[in-house]
Write a protein that holds these residues in place. Structure first.
Motif, PDB file in Angstrom:
ATOM      1  N   LYS A 119       0.804  -1.138  -0.048  1.00 53.88           N
ATOM      2  CA  LYS A 119       0.060  -0.033  -0.093  1.00 53.88           C
ATOM      3  C   LYS A 119       0.798   1.106  -0.024  1.00 53.88           C
ATOM      4  O   LYS A 119       0.623   2.322  -0.762  1.00 53.88           O
ATOM      5  CB  LYS A 119      -0.966  -0.113   1.228  1.00 53.88           C
ATOM      6  N   SER A 120       1.756   1.287   0.744  1.00 53.96           N
ATOM      7  CA  SER A 120       2.469   2.354   1.005  1.00 53.96           C
ATOM      8  C   SER A 120       3.635   2.578  -0.112  1.00 53.96           C
ATOM      9  O   SER A 120       3.786   3.765  -0.808  1.00 53.96           O
ATOM     10  CB  SER A 120       3.537   2.514   2.285  1.00 53.96           C
ATOM     11  N   THR A 121       3.844   1.357  -0.853  1.00 51.81           N
ATOM     12  CA  THR A 121       4.746   1.571  -2.110  1.00 51.81           C
ATOM     13  C   THR A 121       3.790   2.062  -3.129  1.00 51.81           C
ATOM     14  O   THR A 121       4.307   2.781  -4.054  1.00 51.81           O
ATOM     15  CB  THR A 121       5.251   0.049  -2.527  1.00 51.81           C
ATOM     16  N   LEU A 122       2.734   1.690  -3.399  1.00 49.64           N
ATOM     17  CA  LEU A 122       1.794   2.191  -4.318  1.00 49.64           C
ATOM     18  C   LEU A 122       1.544   3.734  -4.025  1.00 49.64           C
ATOM     19  O   LEU A 122       1.600   4.447  -4.941  1.00 49.64           O
ATOM     20  CB  LEU A 122       0.346   1.416  -4.135  1.00 49.64           C
ATOM     21  N   ALA A 123       1.297   4.305  -2.741  1.00 44.57           N
ATOM     22  CA  ALA A 123       1.271   5.580  -2.658  1.00 44.57           C
ATOM     23  C   ALA A 123       2.588   6.346  -3.059  1.00 44.57           C
ATOM     24  O   ALA A 123       2.654   7.715  -3.518  1.00 44.57           O
ATOM     25  CB  ALA A 123       1.166   5.887  -1.087  1.00 44.57           C
ATOM     26  N   ALA A 124       3.924   5.829  -2.884  1.00 43.44           N
ATOM     27  CA  ALA A 124       5.073   6.142  -3.360  1.00 43.44           C
ATOM     28  C   ALA A 124       5.069   6.460  -4.775  1.00 43.44           C
ATOM     29  O   ALA A 124       5.675   7.482  -5.284  1.00 43.44           O
ATOM     30  CB  ALA A 124       6.287   5.666  -2.805  1.00 43.44           C
ATOM     31  N   VAL A 125       4.694   5.426  -5.460  1.00 45.76           N
ATOM     32  CA  VAL A 125       4.552   5.330  -7.000  1.00 45.76           C
ATOM     33  C   VAL A 125       3.673   6.469  -7.360  1.00 45.76           C
ATOM     34  O   VAL A 125       4.090   7.192  -8.597  1.00 45.76           O
ATOM     35  CB  VAL A 125       4.092   4.043  -7.513  1.00 45.76           C
ATOM     36  N   MET A 126       2.599   6.780  -7.021  1.00 47.75           N
ATOM     37  CA  MET A 126       1.748   7.591  -7.199  1.00 47.75           C
ATOM     38  C   MET A 126       2.134   9.176  -6.858  1.00 47.75           C
ATOM     39  O   MET A 126       1.988  10.069  -7.742  1.00 47.75           O
ATOM     40  CB  MET A 126       0.317   7.606  -6.394  1.00 47.75           C
ATOM     41  N   SER A 127       2.814   9.103  -5.967  1.00 40.52           N
ATOM     42  CA  SER A 127       3.279  10.736  -5.488  1.00 40.52           C
ATOM     43  C   SER A 127       4.544  10.807  -6.199  1.00 40.52           C
ATOM     44  O   SER A 127       5.384  11.983  -6.019  1.00 40.52           O
ATOM     45  CB  SER A 127       3.437  10.770  -4.113  1.00 40.52           C
ATOM     46  N   GLY A 128       5.567  10.056  -6.882  1.00 37.78           N
ATOM     47  CA  GLY A 128       6.567  10.313  -7.521  1.00 37.78           C
ATOM     48  C   GLY A 128       7.661   9.826  -6.689  1.00 37.78           C
ATOM     49  O   GLY A 128       9.067  10.239  -6.989  1.00 37.78           O
ATOM     50  N   ALA A 129       7.569   9.620  -5.576  1.00 30.82           N
ATOM     51  CA  ALA A 129       8.839   9.306  -4.298  1.00 30.82           C
ATOM     52  C   ALA A 129       9.500   8.242  -4.985  1.00 30.82           C
ATOM     53  O   ALA A 129      10.757   7.996  -4.859  1.00 30.82           O
ATOM     54  CB  ALA A 129       8.208   8.771  -3.104  1.00 30.82           C
ATOM     55  N   ILE A 130       8.703   7.285  -5.817  1.00 25.66           N
ATOM     56  CA  ILE A 130       9.099   6.063  -6.640  1.00 25.66           C
ATOM     57  C   ILE A 130       8.987   6.694  -8.221  1.00 25.66           C
ATOM     58  O   ILE A 130       7.894   6.899  -8.245  1.00 25.66           O
ATOM     59  CB  ILE A 130       8.838   4.838  -6.384  1.00 25.66           C
ATOM     60  N   THR A 143       4.415   4.897 -14.872  1.00 28.45           N
ATOM     61  CA  THR A 143       3.282   5.424 -14.059  1.00 28.45           C
ATOM     62  C   THR A 143       3.158   7.034 -14.586  1.00 28.45           C
ATOM     63  O   THR A 143       4.149   7.655 -14.896  1.00 28.45           O
ATOM     64  CB  THR A 143       3.824   5.685 -12.675  1.00 28.45           C
ATOM     65  N   LEU A 144       1.875   7.510 -15.129  1.00 31.09           N
ATOM     66  CA  LEU A 144       1.556   8.696 -15.666  1.00 31.09           C
ATOM     67  C   LEU A 144       0.636   9.434 -14.608  1.00 31.09           C
ATOM     68  O   LEU A 144      -0.209   8.975 -14.229  1.00 31.09           O
ATOM     69  CB  LEU A 144       0.826   8.316 -16.892  1.00 31.09           C
ATOM     70  N   VAL A 145       1.301  10.697 -14.550  1.00 31.22           N
ATOM     71  CA  VAL A 145       0.654  11.788 -13.772  1.00 31.22           C
ATOM     72  C   VAL A 145       0.033  12.960 -14.592  1.00 31.22           C
ATOM     73  O   VAL A 145       1.043  13.435 -15.151  1.00 31.22           O
ATOM     74  CB  VAL A 145       1.300  12.308 -12.372  1.00 31.22           C
ATOM     75  N   ASP A 146      -1.051  13.072 -14.634  1.00 30.37           N
ATOM     76  CA  ASP A 146      -1.704  13.969 -15.728  1.00 30.37           C
ATOM     77  C   ASP A 146      -0.858  13.784 -16.890  1.00 30.37           C
ATOM     78  O   ASP A 146      -0.797  14.766 -17.686  1.00 30.37           O
ATOM     79  CB  ASP A 146      -1.382  15.478 -15.195  1.00 30.37           C
TER      80      ASP A 146
END
Length: 588
Positions: A48-59, A71-74
Motif C-alpha cells: 500500500k505505501s509503495t503504491l502511494a510512493a509510486v503515485m506521488s513520485g517518491a518512486i 506511471t503517468l501523472v496527468d
C-alpha cells in the motif's frame, strides 16, 4: 484502460526496493480518474505505501530499486519529469508525520510549502487561514509542533498539503493517531475538498468503516498485487477472502454476510456498510417475527468480555487520587484524576486527541510525577521510588514501537528488558526466544529492518516476556492490519486472564468494545466518567462530550432496541446480534 479524465495511471508497474528480490509491487495496473475518492486497504506488507510512493513520485525519485512499467501523472511519465513537477499535481501526507515536518511552528510549516511553490504573498494569508479553519485547527496556528499530540500533528500535515491546492491528494493512514471524531473530521474535510474543489483523493486506511462511508471506490492490495477493485459494497461482499488476507470489514457488513451465509438472506445480498443500512435490513427481515415474540433477556455478552469483572474483590494494583499535572510550556495537562484498576482487569481509556490520555500513562509509569495528588503503582508511590522500580512492575507498549527498540537483533531486543531487571543472560535469551517465536518473529534480524507491524510485535514480545503486574498500552493497534491487531489484543487479553492489569489507551472503538471490560472517558484533562463499556457507549451525551463515536454494533443494537425489539439492548458483538436475529426468525 484510461481516458482523458485519467489523472494517475499505472501500467503493469512492478517495483522492488534496493537489492531485494521480492517485488513490493507486482504487475499493478489501474487508473485513477479526476475527482474520484479512492480508498486503499490491505494487510501489512501488501504494497500500500509503495503504491502511494509510486503515485506521488517518491518512486523513482526518492527510493532506489528495480522499477518496471510506467506511471503517468496527468499524462506525463514520472520517470521523465522532476519530483517538483509531480508535487504540483500530487500532494502526499506520509505515514511518518514527524519525518514530514520541517518547521518548529505550525504557521511556519504552512508557509514553507507555499513559499517554496512560489504562491504570491498576497494570497498566502488567506490560504493559511482558510485551510486551518477547514481542517479545524485555527487555534493551533502559533503552537510549537513539538507540543502537539500525534493527532494534532496529523491535521497540521494535511493542512500544509491542502494549502498548496494539488490536483490529487495521496494520504498514507492519515487517521491512525486520531480519535473517532477527529478521524471523521479529517474524512469530512477530504470529502469537502473532493466535492467542492474537485481534488482527487487516494487514501490508505485501516479503518474500513470510514472508507466504506466516504469512498466511491476501494482498492485491496495483497502480496504486492491488486486483489480487488470496486465499489465498497462489491468489495466488502468478499468478507471471508478479505479476512484470510488479514483485512477487516465493517462490523455491519459482517452481520449481513453472516445472515446470508445462514441462508436468511439471498446469497447475492449486498453487505451493509453503515448502521442505517443494517437497521433497514434487519427491521425488514424481522417485520413479522418481532410482533409474535415477547421481549426476553438480552443475550450473554461476547466471551471477550467477562460477565463479572475480574479482580474487583482484591486490592487495586493501580490507584490515582486527586492527581493534577501541567506541562511547563503547555500541552495536555490533567487535573483531579481519580481511578482504580484491579488485577485481571482490561480497562480502556478513551477520549479526543489532547484529552490527557498519554499524560495519564506517563504518570502511571513514573515518567511524570504529579504536581499534586498520589499515584500508586503495585503498592508504590511513584513519587518516592525510581522509575526503574516502577518498570519492574509496570511495562509500557508505546504508540510508536521505534521509541522502545534499541538492540541489533530481535532476540537481543526481547531479552534486553529481562537483563535490565537482573535476569541472567542465558535465562533471558531463552525466555526471549520463546516469546519471540510465539509471534513468529525472525530472531536474528534487526528490528528496524522489519515492517511497522512486525516492529510493534517485537515491542509487544518485550513487554510480554517481563510478565508484569500492570501493562500500559498507548494506541497498541495503530497502524496494524486486522490480523496483527487481533494478535496484539488476544495476547494482552491472555495477560489479563493471568491476573495482569491492562490499561489501554485506544482510539479504535471496535477494539475497545471487543476487549475492554471497563472504560475511563477523558476530555480536557479530566475524567468525565468510568464504568461498564456497554453503559458508557450507550450514553449519547457523554460520547459527544468526549468526541467519541460508539462502535457500529453498539449503535445498531441501540436503534434496533428502540425500533424493533428491546431484546437487542446492550448487544455489542456481531455474533450475539446475528444469533439473536436467527433465534427470532426461528420463532416465527
Amino acid at each position: 484502460m484510461s481516458s482523458s479524465n485519467t489523472i494517475i495511471k499505472l501500467a503493469d508497474v512492478s517495483f522492488a526496493y534496493g537489492h531485494e528480490a521480492q517485488n513490493a509491487l507486482d504487475h499493478v495496473s489501474l487508473a485513477i480518474e479526476k475527482g474520484e475518492f479512492v480508498g486503499v486497504i490491505g494487510p501489512s506488507g501488501a504494497g500500500k505505501s509503495t503504491l502511494a510512493a509510486v503515485m506521488s513520485g517518491a518512486i523513482p525519485h526518492h527510493y532506489t530499486g528495480k522499477l518496471f512499467g510506467a506511471t503517468l501523472v496527468d499524462g506525463r511519465d514520472t520517470c521523465e519529469i522532476t519530483l517538483t513537477d509531480i508535487s504540483r499535481v500530487v500532494g502526499s501526507v506520509l505515514q511518518d508525520i514527524d519525518a514530514q515536518m520541517v518547521a518548529p511552528i505550525v504557521e511556519d510549516e504552512m508557509l514553507f510549502g507555499l513559499e517554496n511553490f512560489g504562491i504570491p504573498h498576497d494570497q498566502i494569508e488567506e490560504r493559511i487561514s482558510q485551510t486551518l479553519a477547514t481542517v479545524g485547527i485555527s487555534d493551533l496556528r502559533h503552537r510549537e509542533i513539538a507540543t502537539l499530540s500525534g493527532g494534532q500533528k496529523q491535521k497540521v500535515a494535511i493542512a500544509a498539503i491542502i494549502a498548496m491546492a494539488p490536483d490529487v491528494l495521496v494520504l498514507d493512514e492519515p487517521t491512525a493517531a486520531l480519535d473517532p471524531a477527529s478521524s471523521t473530521l479529517v474524512f469530512d474535510t477530504l470529502r469537502q475538498i473532493n466535492r467542492e474543489h474537485g481534488i482527487t483523493v487516494v487514501v490508505i486506511e485501516q479503518k474500513v468503516a470510514l472508507l466504506s462511508k466516504y469512498c466511491s471506490r476501494v482498492l485491496v492490495m495483497a502480496d504486492g498485487k491488486l486483489a480487488f477493485d470496486g465499489e465498497p459494497h462489491q468489495v466488502f461482499a468478499h468478507a471471508n477472502e478479505l479476512r484470510q488476507m488479514g483485512v477487516d470489514s465493517p462490523r455491519v457488513a459482517r452481520i449481513a454476510n453472516s445472515l446470508a451465509e445462514a441462508g436468511l438472506l439471498p446469497s447475492d445480498q449486498a453487505p451493509c456498510l453503515n448502521v442505517s443500512e443494517a437497521h433497514q435490513l434487519i427491521s425488514s427481515l424481522l417485520a413479522d417475527a418481532t410482533s409474535k415474540n415477547a421481549p426476553a433477556d438480552t443475550p450473554e455478552t461476547s466471551p471477550h468480555i467477562p460477565a463479572v469483572p475480574r479482580g474487583t474483590n482484591q486490592e487495586p494494583v493501580v490507584e490515582l487520587s486527586d492527581v493534577t499535572f501541567a506541562y511547563p510550556h503547555g500541552g495536555a495537562s490533567v487535573s483531579n484524576l481519580n481511578m482504580c484498576v484491579y488485577p485481571g482487569e482490561l480497562v480502556g481509556v478513551i477520549g479526543q486527541n489532547g484529552a490527557g490520555k498519554t499524560t495519564l500513562t506517563k504518570l502511571l509509569n513514573g515518567l511524570l510525577h504529579p504536581a499534586s495528588g498520589t499515584v500508586r503503582m503495585a503498592g508504590m508511590d511513584t513519587a518516592d521510588v525510581p522509575t526503574s522500580a516502577i518498570a519492574a512492575k509496570c511495562a509500557t507498549l508505546f504508540q510508536d514501537p521505534d521509541r522502545q527498540l534499541c538492540r541489533d537483533t530481535v532476540l537481543d531486543e526481547v531479552a534486553f528488558g529481562l537483563e535490565l531487571h537482573g535476569v541472567g543472560a542465558d535465562e533471558a535469551r531463552q525466555r526471549a526466544r520463546v516469546a519471540a517465536e510465539r509471534f513468529g518473529l525472525p530472531l536474528d534480524e534487526s528490528p528496524f529492518s522489519l515492517s511497522r507491524g512486525q516492529r510493534q510485535m517485537v515491542a509487544l514480545a518485550s513487554v510480554v516476556v517481563l510478565d508484569p503486574q500492570v501493562v500500559l498500552l498507548d494506541e497498541p493497534t495503530s497502524g496494524l492490519d486486522y490480523r496483527e491487531c487481533m494478535t496484539v489484543m488476544e495476547t494482552v487479553s491472555e495477560m489479563a486472564e493471568r491476573g495482569c492489569a491492562v490499561i489501554m489507551v485506544c482510539h479504535d472503538m471496535e477494539v475497545v468494545s471487543d476487549f475492554a471490560q471497563r472504560l475511563v472517558v477523558m476530555a480536557d484533562g479530566r475524567i468525565l466518567e468510568r464504568g461498564d463499556a456497554n453503559q458508557i457507549f450507550a450514553d449519547d451525551a457523554l460520547m459527544r462530550a468526549a468526541y467519541v463515536e460508539p462502535p457500529q454494533v453498539v449503535a445498531l443494537s441501540k436503534e434496533l432496541a428502540r425500533d424493533v425489539s428491546p431484546r437487542f439492548a446492550g448487544i455489542s458483538q456481531v455474533s450475539d446480534l446475528v444469533d439473536l436475529v436467527k433465534e427470532m426468525l426461528n420463532h416465527d
